[in-house]
Design a protein around this motif. Structure first.
Motif, PDB file in Angstrom:
ATOM      1  N   PHE A  17       0.698  -1.151   0.110  1.00 61.27           N
ATOM      2  CA  PHE A  17       0.019   0.016   0.034  1.00 61.27           C
ATOM      3  C   PHE A  17       0.956   1.178   0.102  1.00 61.27           C
ATOM      4  N   SER A  18       1.826   1.531  -1.125  1.00 57.44           N
ATOM      5  CA  SER A  18       2.806   2.554  -1.134  1.00 57.44           C
ATOM      6  C   SER A  18       2.260   3.868  -1.332  1.00 57.44           C
ATOM      7  N   PRO A  19       2.657   4.743  -0.704  1.00 60.97           N
ATOM      8  CA  PRO A  19       2.156   6.297  -1.197  1.00 60.97           C
ATOM      9  C   PRO A  19       2.760   6.493  -2.620  1.00 60.97           C
ATOM     10  N   LEU A  20       2.325   7.525  -3.423  1.00 62.09           N
ATOM     11  CA  LEU A  20       2.866   7.689  -4.676  1.00 62.09           C
ATOM     12  C   LEU A  20       4.353   8.110  -4.604  1.00 62.09           C
ATOM     13  N   LYS A  21       5.093   7.851  -5.668  1.00 59.10           N
ATOM     14  CA  LYS A  21       6.723   8.386  -5.484  1.00 59.10           C
ATOM     15  C   LYS A  21       6.550   9.721  -5.763  1.00 59.10           C
ATOM     16  N   ILE A  22       7.375  10.565  -4.894  1.00 56.64           N
ATOM     17  CA  ILE A  22       7.667  11.988  -4.692  1.00 56.64           C
ATOM     18  C   ILE A  22       8.900  12.132  -5.545  1.00 56.64           C
ATOM     19  N   ILE A  23       8.603  13.091  -6.570  1.00 51.24           N
ATOM     20  CA  ILE A  23       9.658  13.508  -7.432  1.00 51.24           C
ATOM     21  C   ILE A  23      10.297  14.790  -6.739  1.00 51.24           C
ATOM     22  N   GLU A  24       9.434  15.465  -6.242  1.00 47.95           N
ATOM     23  CA  GLU A  24       9.796  16.857  -5.875  1.00 47.95           C
ATOM     24  C   GLU A  24       8.855  17.410  -4.514  1.00 47.95           C
ATOM     25  N   GLU A  25       9.261  17.992  -3.655  1.00 49.64           N
ATOM     26  CA  GLU A  25       8.499  18.640  -2.630  1.00 49.64           C
ATOM     27  C   GLU A  25       8.913  19.940  -2.661  1.00 49.64           C
ATOM     28  N   LYS A  26       8.234  20.885  -2.683  1.00 49.92           N
ATOM     29  CA  LYS A  26       8.579  22.434  -2.572  1.00 49.92           C
ATOM     30  C   LYS A  26       7.721  22.999  -1.631  1.00 49.92           C
TER      31      LYS A  26
ATOM     32  N   TYR B   5      -9.496   6.537 -10.580  1.00 53.87           N
ATOM     33  CA  TYR B   5      -9.994   6.824  -9.358  1.00 53.87           C
ATOM     34  C   TYR B   5      -9.346   6.443  -8.502  1.00 53.87           C
ATOM     35  N   ARG B   6      -8.607   5.347  -8.367  1.00 49.82           N
ATOM     36  CA  ARG B   6      -7.723   4.916  -7.112  1.00 49.82           C
ATOM     37  C   ARG B   6      -6.084   5.625  -7.328  1.00 49.82           C
ATOM     38  N   GLU B   7      -5.896   6.196  -8.467  1.00 52.76           N
ATOM     39  CA  GLU B   7      -4.729   7.140  -8.448  1.00 52.76           C
ATOM     40  C   GLU B   7      -5.371   8.339  -7.669  1.00 52.76           C
TER      41      GLU B   7
ATOM     42  N   GLU C 226       2.758   5.137 -11.786  1.00 47.37           N
ATOM     43  CA  GLU C 226       3.070   3.808 -12.026  1.00 47.37           C
ATOM     44  C   GLU C 226       3.766   3.893 -13.536  1.00 47.37           C
ATOM     45  N   ASP C 227       3.064   4.436 -14.401  1.00 46.37           N
ATOM     46  CA  ASP C 227       3.550   4.510 -15.833  1.00 46.37           C
ATOM     47  C   ASP C 227       4.479   5.618 -16.295  1.00 46.37           C
ATOM     48  N   GLY C 228       5.111   6.216 -15.257  1.00 49.10           N
ATOM     49  CA  GLY C 228       5.880   7.484 -15.566  1.00 49.10           C
ATOM     50  C   GLY C 228       5.269   8.661 -15.481  1.00 49.10           C
ATOM     51  N   GLU C 229       3.977   8.961 -15.577  1.00 50.40           N
ATOM     52  CA  GLU C 229       3.294  10.304 -15.821  1.00 50.40           C
ATOM     53  C   GLU C 229       3.611  10.790 -14.336  1.00 50.40           C
ATOM     54  N   ARG C 230       3.319  12.299 -14.547  1.00 44.87           N
ATOM     55  CA  ARG C 230       3.566  13.092 -13.269  1.00 44.87           C
ATOM     56  C   ARG C 230       2.407  13.888 -13.209  1.00 44.87           C
ATOM     57  N   ILE C 231       1.951  14.049 -11.790  1.00 39.34           N
ATOM     58  CA  ILE C 231       0.927  14.897 -11.484  1.00 39.34           C
ATOM     59  C   ILE C 231       1.457  15.812 -10.353  1.00 39.34           C
ATOM     60  N   GLU C 232       0.570  16.857  -9.985  1.00 39.36           N
ATOM     61  CA  GLU C 232       0.982  17.739  -8.776  1.00 39.36           C
ATOM     62  C   GLU C 232      -0.428  17.850  -7.972  1.00 39.36           C
TER      63      GLU C 232
ATOM     64  N   THR D 205      -7.117  23.087   6.672  1.00 41.64           N
ATOM     65  CA  THR D 205      -6.186  22.732   5.764  1.00 41.64           C
ATOM     66  C   THR D 205      -6.721  22.358   4.333  1.00 41.64           C
ATOM     67  N   SER D 206      -6.403  22.993   3.264  1.00 39.58           N
ATOM     68  CA  SER D 206      -6.732  22.814   1.937  1.00 39.58           C
ATOM     69  C   SER D 206      -5.807  21.861   1.120  1.00 39.58           C
ATOM     70  N   ILE D 207      -6.465  20.794   0.421  1.00 44.25           N
ATOM     71  CA  ILE D 207      -5.460  20.173  -0.185  1.00 44.25           C
ATOM     72  C   ILE D 207      -6.212  19.976  -1.620  1.00 44.25           C
ATOM     73  N   CYS D 208      -5.388  20.587  -2.695  1.00 44.17           N
ATOM     74  CA  CYS D 208      -5.747  20.646  -4.164  1.00 44.17           C
ATOM     75  C   CYS D 208      -5.193  19.599  -4.768  1.00 44.17           C
ATOM     76  N   LEU D 209      -6.314  18.978  -5.547  1.00 42.85           N
ATOM     77  CA  LEU D 209      -6.111  17.380  -6.040  1.00 42.85           C
ATOM     78  C   LEU D 209      -5.872  17.581  -7.524  1.00 42.85           C
ATOM     79  N   SER D 210      -5.426  16.822  -8.240  1.00 50.26           N
ATOM     80  CA  SER D 210      -5.333  16.637 -10.107  1.00 50.26           C
ATOM     81  C   SER D 210      -6.425  15.646 -10.082  1.00 50.26           C
ATOM     82  N   SER D 211      -6.873  15.782 -11.166  1.00 50.73           N
ATOM     83  CA  SER D 211      -7.976  14.840 -11.907  1.00 50.73           C
ATOM     84  C   SER D 211      -7.511  14.316 -13.137  1.00 50.73           C
ATOM     85  N   GLN D 212      -6.517  14.639 -13.636  1.00 44.39           N
ATOM     86  CA  GLN D 212      -6.011  14.316 -15.020  1.00 44.39           C
ATOM     87  C   GLN D 212      -4.483  14.650 -15.115  1.00 44.39           C
ATOM     88  N   VAL D 213      -3.922  13.901 -16.058  1.00 48.69           N
ATOM     89  CA  VAL D 213      -2.380  14.473 -16.145  1.00 48.69           C
ATOM     90  C   VAL D 213      -2.533  15.229 -17.602  1.00 48.69           C
TER      91      VAL D 213
END
Ligand code: SF4
Length: 351
Positions: free
Chosen positions: A62-71, A132-134, A86-92, A102-110
């Motif tokens: 049950f691994s969290p998404l791989k973080i490439i960068e945290e600013k 949906y699971r992403e 998992e397929d190498g695409e990236r989202i923010e 606390t607000s969390i802003c989510l992406s819905s598409q790449v």
């Protein structure tokens, strides 16, 4: 390679691990660990037998998404994450601490196919829908990274990369899991979906997700100007969307938010304000004025704050609730319309 199950709902989780479970209640126990307690390490599932934990760990995670960068913003402590799928695409996604929430802003598409001229995401084009699971994994990853900072109530906004109603089924299924009282349990009233108005899905949203709040991205009351700013206006005109909002607003328990990015000399005159009021008459509403976050290469310019105040005053004089968004994370390009910035942006022209 282990299969990552993070973000799967009860049904899909059962389809994946059902054959290694020996008791019916074990699926519920595992679901609770992940979504209620937000514990993602299988060896910490203490009410589950060691034997089952071992079997789970052999094949699954049950691994969290791989973080490439945290600013992290020096101005306001907002945190922007660049995740790799998992397929190498990236989202923010963005974590925004505020005084009372606390607000969390989510992406819905790449990426995004709609090409709004005030938005950097639109410039990168469309890559694919998020499953949906992403979307759920994205939220759980942000929560997991910030687990020491979750002392305030959480609001979720679908205002990251992509148009949520263009990925309707996945967004709907993700929200179902996110709001499950037996799981993550974020109230639908604390979730806002922001849309540019994909009319057919807007109607489904208003019918099927009545408690989730809607923010409608307006940006000009004039169809001609809107077409230039937001090409979606050609296919899904404002007029049709407003008819729909007028019809459904009577059944909603909240006021629809109209978002309006303030663009110098484009949509910021009192004539715009007056037309805005005229065409939205009869729709209970709040207006959120958003100072434009200028990006290099854009020929659009932000309206001066003094003028934004004047614009807001016009609505206040007509007893309409209006706020001016205090954009967060500007120094890390985490604010509205700035996600997934490219550096080689061509000149963007407003004809
Ligand atoms: S504002 Fe929303 S719909 Fe428009 S391009 Fe950006 S992400 Fe896409």
């Amino acid at each position: 390679m282990k299969k990552n199950l993070l973000g799967m709902d009860f049904q899909e989780l059962g389809e994946n691990i059902g054959n290694i479970l020996t008791k019916n209640y074990q699926l519920k126990q595992i679901y609770h660990w992940i979504y209620k307690k937000k514990v993602l390490e299988i060896d910490k599932f203490t009410n589950i037998s060691k034997n089952l934990r071992e079997k789970l760990s052999e094949n699954f995670s049950f691994s969290p998404l791989k973080i490439i960068e945290e600013k992290i913003s020096r101005e306001d402590q907002s945190r922007k994450y660049l995740f790799e799928l998992e397929d190498g695409e990236r989202i923010e996604a963005v974590f925004i601490p505020q005084r009372d929430r606390t607000s969390i802003c989510l992406s819905s598409q790449v990426g995004c196919k709609f090409g709004c001229k005030f938005c950097l995401t639109g410039l990168m084009g469309f890559r694919r829908n998020l499953k949906y699971r992403e979307i759920v994994a994205q939220l759980l990853s942000v929560l997991h990274i910030n687990r020491e900072r979750l002392d305030k109530r959480i609001n979720l906004v679908f205002m990251g990369m992509g148009e949520p109603l263009d990925n309707y089924e996945n967004v709907k299924r993700a929200i179902k899991l996110i709001t499950d009282p037996d799981g993550i349990s974020i109230s639908p009233k604390r979730i806002t979906v922001s849309t540019i108005g994909i009319t057919n899905y807007l109607e489904r949203f208003l019918n099927e997700m009545k408690d989730v709040k809607l923010a409608f991205s307006m940006n000009s009351p004039f169809s001609g100007v809107r077409k230039e700013l937001m090409p979606v206006e050609k296919k899904f005109p404002l007029k049709k969307n407003l008819e729909l909002l007028r019809k459904y607003s009577k059944k909603l328990k909240y006021r629809i938010t109209f978002e309006y990015i303030m663009l110098k000399g484009v949509n910021d005159s009192l004539k715009d304000a007056s037309e805005f009021l005229k065409i939205t008459r009869g729709i209970p509403k709040k207006i959120n004025l958003i100072p434009f976050n200028y990006f290099e290469g854009s020929e659009l310019q932000p309206t001066e704050m003094e003028k934004i105040e004047e614009f807001a005053e016009y609505f206040r004089d007509h007893r309409i609730v209006v706020t001016i968004r205090d954009s967060k994370g500007k120094d890390i390009k985490a604010s509205c319309g700035n996600l997934f910035a490219k550096t080689d942006i061509k000149k963007i022209k407003l004809k």
